[in-house]
Motif scaffolding. Structure first.
Motif, PDB file in Angstrom:
ATOM      1  N   UNK A   1       0.854  -1.176   0.000  1.00 49.83           N
ATOM      2  CA  UNK A   1       0.000   0.000   0.000  1.00 49.83           C
ATOM      3  C   UNK A   1       0.894   1.231   0.000  1.00 49.83           C
ATOM      4  N   UNK A   2       0.374   2.284  -0.593  1.00 51.07           N
ATOM      5  CA  UNK A   2       1.065   3.564  -0.640  1.00 51.07           C
ATOM      6  C   UNK A   2       0.444   4.456   0.430  1.00 51.07           C
ATOM      7  N   UNK A   3       1.275   5.139   1.199  1.00 50.38           N
ATOM      8  CA  UNK A   3       0.766   6.093   2.170  1.00 50.38           C
ATOM      9  C   UNK A   3       1.722   7.271   2.263  1.00 50.38           C
ATOM     10  N   UNK A   4       1.285   8.304   2.969  1.00 48.57           N
ATOM     11  CA  UNK A   4       2.076   9.517   3.140  1.00 48.57           C
ATOM     12  C   UNK A   4       2.688   9.497   4.532  1.00 48.57           C
ATOM     13  N   UNK A   5       3.976   9.785   4.615  1.00 51.73           N
ATOM     14  CA  UNK A   5       4.645   9.965   5.898  1.00 51.73           C
ATOM     15  C   UNK A   5       4.669  11.469   6.142  1.00 51.73           C
ATOM     16  N   UNK A   6       3.930  11.914   7.151  1.00 48.60           N
ATOM     17  CA  UNK A   6       3.829  13.344   7.440  1.00 48.60           C
ATOM     18  C   UNK A   6       5.118  13.879   8.038  1.00 48.60           C
ATOM     19  N   UNK A   7       5.622  14.966   7.445  1.00 46.34           N
ATOM     20  CA  UNK A   7       6.837  15.611   7.948  1.00 46.34           C
ATOM     21  C   UNK A   7       6.533  16.981   8.553  1.00 46.34           C
ATOM     22  N   UNK A   8       5.441  17.600   8.134  1.00 49.75           N
ATOM     23  CA  UNK A   8       4.983  18.881   8.679  1.00 49.75           C
ATOM     24  C   UNK A   8       3.468  18.797   8.806  1.00 49.75           C
ATOM     25  N   UNK A   9       2.925  19.489   9.796  1.00 54.33           N
ATOM     26  CA  UNK A   9       1.486  19.476   9.997  1.00 54.33           C
ATOM     27  C   UNK A   9       1.054  20.849  10.479  1.00 54.33           C
ATOM     28  N   UNK A  10      -0.082  21.305   9.974  1.00 51.65           N
ATOM     29  CA  UNK A  10      -0.649  22.563  10.460  1.00 51.65           C
ATOM     30  C   UNK A  10      -2.147  22.390  10.617  1.00 51.65           C
ATOM     31  N   UNK A  11      -2.657  22.741  11.799  1.00 53.30           N
ATOM     32  CA  UNK A  11      -4.091  22.670  12.048  1.00 53.30           C
ATOM     33  C   UNK A  11      -4.767  23.798  11.282  1.00 53.30           C
ATOM     34  N   UNK A  12      -5.914  23.510  10.700  1.00 54.31           N
ATOM     35  CA  UNK A  12      -6.688  24.508   9.964  1.00 54.31           C
ATOM     36  C   UNK A  12      -8.048  24.667  10.614  1.00 54.31           C
ATOM     37  N   UNK A  13      -8.720  25.769  10.342  1.00 61.69           N
ATOM     38  CA  UNK A  13     -10.056  25.977  10.887  1.00 61.69           C
ATOM     39  C   UNK A  13     -10.003  26.163  12.387  1.00 61.69           C
ATOM     40  N   UNK A  14     -11.153  26.255  12.978  1.00 67.04           N
ATOM     41  CA  UNK A  14     -11.215  26.426  14.424  1.00 67.04           C
ATOM     42  C   UNK A  14     -11.504  25.078  15.063  1.00 67.04           C
ATOM     43  N   UNK A  15     -10.927  24.857  16.236  1.00 70.52           N
ATOM     44  CA  UNK A  15     -11.194  23.586  16.910  1.00 70.52           C
ATOM     45  C   UNK A  15     -12.644  23.536  17.352  1.00 70.52           C
TER      46      UNK A  15
END
Length: 183
Positions: A97-111
């Motif tokens: 299976x192909x997947x993405x390894x996250x190296x950076x993350x940014x929360x969007x919108x309001x919690x």
């Protein structure tokens, strides 16, 4: 031959994240993203296409995702593609299976949910740690509203640019603010 492996995704979580820990103590979190694409078909009809992407997060990012993300929350992930392969225990077949390894993350919108994330995007530090992880980019805090006195002040215009005659170069920008530079 040159190669480049970079993925940037904005999507909504399809399920709540669950954080696990490796035997060495590194946090790992698998999340699912739904990425939407809207386009107009040849017949003029609007078509919405959804792509589901598996993402793995490591270390501090995994812990932050488990603490602040929840199903439906929008997030920006930057990372790389990785091919996983294993042997299925039930059938004995080789699976991939192909997947993405996250190296950076940014929360969007309001919690949503009140105590899920602190106001201003959290106070955790960024950085990277082992285990194939990466850093966490804290979302920029919104600027505070200007005080009433600052809003009533008339706009000041910068002094006209002067020619630097000594060296025959362009205008002198000393005393100008960054927003006043014409390029």
């Amino acid at each position: 031959m040159a190669s480049y492996n970079k993925v940037m995704l904005i999507g909504n979580l399809t399920r709540d994240p669950e954080v696990r820990y490796t035997p060495k103590g590194s946090a790992v979190c698998d999340i699912g993203l739904a990425v939407n694409r809207v386009y107009t078909s040849d017949s003029g009809e609007k078509v919405e296409e959804v792509t589901f992407v598996d993402v793995v997060l490591w270390a501090k990012m995994a812990e932050l995702a488990g603490k602040y993300l929840h199903k439906g929350r929008p997030v920006f992930i930057e990372g790389r593609l990785q091919m996983d392969s294993w042997e299925d225990k039930q059938t004995g077949q080789k699976r991939t299976r192909m997947r993405v390894v996250g190296e950076q993350m940014q929360f969007l919108g309001s919690p949503q949910g009140g105590d899920r994330a602190p106001a201003g995007g959290g106070d955790e530090e960024g950085g990277s740690s082992g285990g194939g992880g990466g850093g966490y980019n804290r979302p920029a805090a919104r600027p505070a509203q200007r005080p009433a006195a600052a809003q009533q002040r008339p706009a000041q215009r910068p002094a006209p640019a002067q020619q630097n005659d000594e060296f025959g170069e362009g205008p002198i920008t000393e005393g100008m603010e960054e927003d006043d530079i014409p390029f």
